[in-house]
Design a protein around this motif. Sequence first.
Motif, short mmCIF file in Angstrom:
data_model
loop_
_atom_site.label_atom_id
_atom_site.label_comp_id
_atom_site.label_asym_id
_atom_site.label_seq_id
_atom_site.Cartn_x
_atom_site.Cartn_y
_atom_site.Cartn_z
N ALA A 1 0.83 -1.21 0.00
CA ALA A 1 0.00 0.00 0.00
C ALA A 1 0.86 1.26 0.00
O ALA A 1 0.58 2.22 -0.73
CB ALA A 1 -0.94 0.00 1.21
N ILE A 2 1.91 1.27 0.80
CA ILE A 2 2.83 2.43 0.83
C ILE A 2 3.46 2.61 -0.55
O ILE A 2 3.49 3.72 -1.09
CB ILE A 2 3.92 2.23 1.90
CG1 ILE A 2 3.32 2.36 3.30
CG2 ILE A 2 5.07 3.22 1.70
CD1 ILE A 2 4.25 1.89 4.42
N LEU A 3 3.97 1.51 -1.11
CA LEU A 3 4.63 1.62 -2.42
C LEU A 3 3.66 2.07 -3.50
O LEU A 3 4.01 2.88 -4.35
CB LEU A 3 5.28 0.30 -2.79
CG LEU A 3 6.59 0.02 -2.07
CD1 LEU A 3 7.08 -1.38 -2.38
CD2 LEU A 3 7.65 1.05 -2.44
N ILE B 1 12.98 -1.33 -7.72
CA ILE B 1 13.25 -1.77 -6.36
C ILE B 1 14.05 -3.05 -6.48
O ILE B 1 13.93 -3.77 -7.48
CB ILE B 1 11.94 -1.94 -5.56
CG1 ILE B 1 12.20 -1.97 -4.07
CG2 ILE B 1 11.13 -3.12 -6.06
CD1 ILE B 1 10.96 -1.66 -3.23
N ASP B 2 14.89 -3.35 -5.48
CA ASP B 2 15.84 -4.45 -5.65
C ASP B 2 15.93 -5.37 -4.43
O ASP B 2 16.94 -5.42 -3.75
CB ASP B 2 17.22 -3.91 -6.00
CG ASP B 2 17.79 -2.98 -4.94
OD1 ASP B 2 17.05 -2.59 -4.00
OD2 ASP B 2 18.98 -2.64 -5.03
N PRO B 3 14.90 -6.17 -4.18
CA PRO B 3 14.95 -7.09 -3.05
C PRO B 3 15.95 -8.23 -3.27
O PRO B 3 16.26 -8.59 -4.40
CB PRO B 3 13.52 -7.64 -2.98
CG PRO B 3 13.07 -7.60 -4.40
CD PRO B 3 13.66 -6.32 -4.96
N GLY C 1 2.52 -3.63 -8.09
CA GLY C 1 2.65 -3.45 -9.54
C GLY C 1 4.04 -3.68 -10.10
O GLY C 1 4.23 -3.63 -11.31
N PHE C 2 5.02 -3.94 -9.26
CA PHE C 2 6.38 -4.20 -9.76
C PHE C 2 6.44 -5.59 -10.37
O PHE C 2 5.72 -6.50 -9.96
CB PHE C 2 7.39 -4.12 -8.60
CG PHE C 2 7.65 -2.73 -8.11
CD1 PHE C 2 8.73 -2.00 -8.59
CD2 PHE C 2 6.83 -2.17 -7.14
CE1 PHE C 2 8.97 -0.71 -8.12
CE2 PHE C 2 7.06 -0.89 -6.67
CZ PHE C 2 8.14 -0.15 -7.16
N VAL D 1 20.44 -9.42 -6.13
CA VAL D 1 19.10 -8.83 -6.08
C VAL D 1 18.26 -9.29 -7.26
O VAL D 1 18.78 -9.73 -8.29
CB VAL D 1 19.15 -7.27 -6.08
CG1 VAL D 1 19.99 -6.75 -4.94
CG2 VAL D 1 19.62 -6.73 -7.42
N VAL D 2 16.95 -9.18 -7.07
CA VAL D 2 16.00 -9.27 -8.17
C VAL D 2 15.62 -7.83 -8.48
O VAL D 2 15.04 -7.14 -7.65
CB VAL D 2 14.73 -10.06 -7.76
CG1 VAL D 2 13.71 -10.04 -8.89
CG2 VAL D 2 15.08 -11.48 -7.36
N LEU D 3 16.01 -7.35 -9.63
CA LEU D 3 15.63 -5.99 -10.01
C LEU D 3 14.19 -6.04 -10.50
O LEU D 3 13.84 -6.84 -11.38
CB LEU D 3 16.56 -5.44 -11.08
CG LEU D 3 16.40 -3.95 -11.37
CD1 LEU D 3 16.70 -3.11 -10.12
CD2 LEU D 3 17.31 -3.53 -12.52
N MET D 4 13.36 -5.19 -9.90
CA MET D 4 11.94 -5.15 -10.24
C MET D 4 11.59 -3.73 -10.67
O MET D 4 12.21 -2.76 -10.20
CB MET D 4 11.09 -5.56 -9.03
CG MET D 4 11.41 -6.95 -8.52
SD MET D 4 10.44 -7.43 -7.06
CE MET D 4 8.86 -7.80 -7.85
N ALA D 5 10.61 -3.59 -11.56
CA ALA D 5 10.25 -2.28 -12.07
C ALA D 5 8.75 -2.17 -12.27
O ALA D 5 8.05 -3.17 -12.48
CB ALA D 5 10.95 -2.01 -13.41
#
Length: 175
Positions: free
Chosen positions: A108-110, A127-129, A144-145, A158-162
Amino acid sequence: MVTQQHSYDFRPVTEKDLPLIARWLREPHIAEWWDDPDKEIAEIREHMDSVSVEPLIVELDGRPIAYLQSYDPHLEDDHPYADQPFGTLGVDLSIGPPELAGVGHGSAILSQFVEELFEEGAPRVIIDPHPDNARAIRAYEKAGFRPIGRRHSQYGDVVLMAVDADEDDDENLGD
């Protein structure tokens, strides 16, 4: 669980926030994914006057509940994500109080913050978890990433997510 009625406030980190952030960084659900709290606090303190990184406190009903930072990978020398489209912003998020983790605040924050970045003109947010941080990856997907690749850099594996600003527009093209 978090409802859509929640609205979060984002404000700059101040010196007074650093002890709270340090306490959060020592919580097991955060400590697993961040470096040494003293090192992280020193970096956050440096970022408070930075042009490339914006450290923020997320508040819900006036209560600080998370640390969020946004950054421009194009403003840092040799940043591993500088290959992203110009204007891309990166974000990092940690829910502080353990009882608030895993109940929907992260996505929700994101969702709210990314929408604000899009309104300000960002074409993409990344974002890169860590690949093992399944809870974070699920939360980011809810916001939505989508994964766009694996990376290994000074930030680790990391997994780069967009998420792209025009994705909503693309979904409506066939209507």
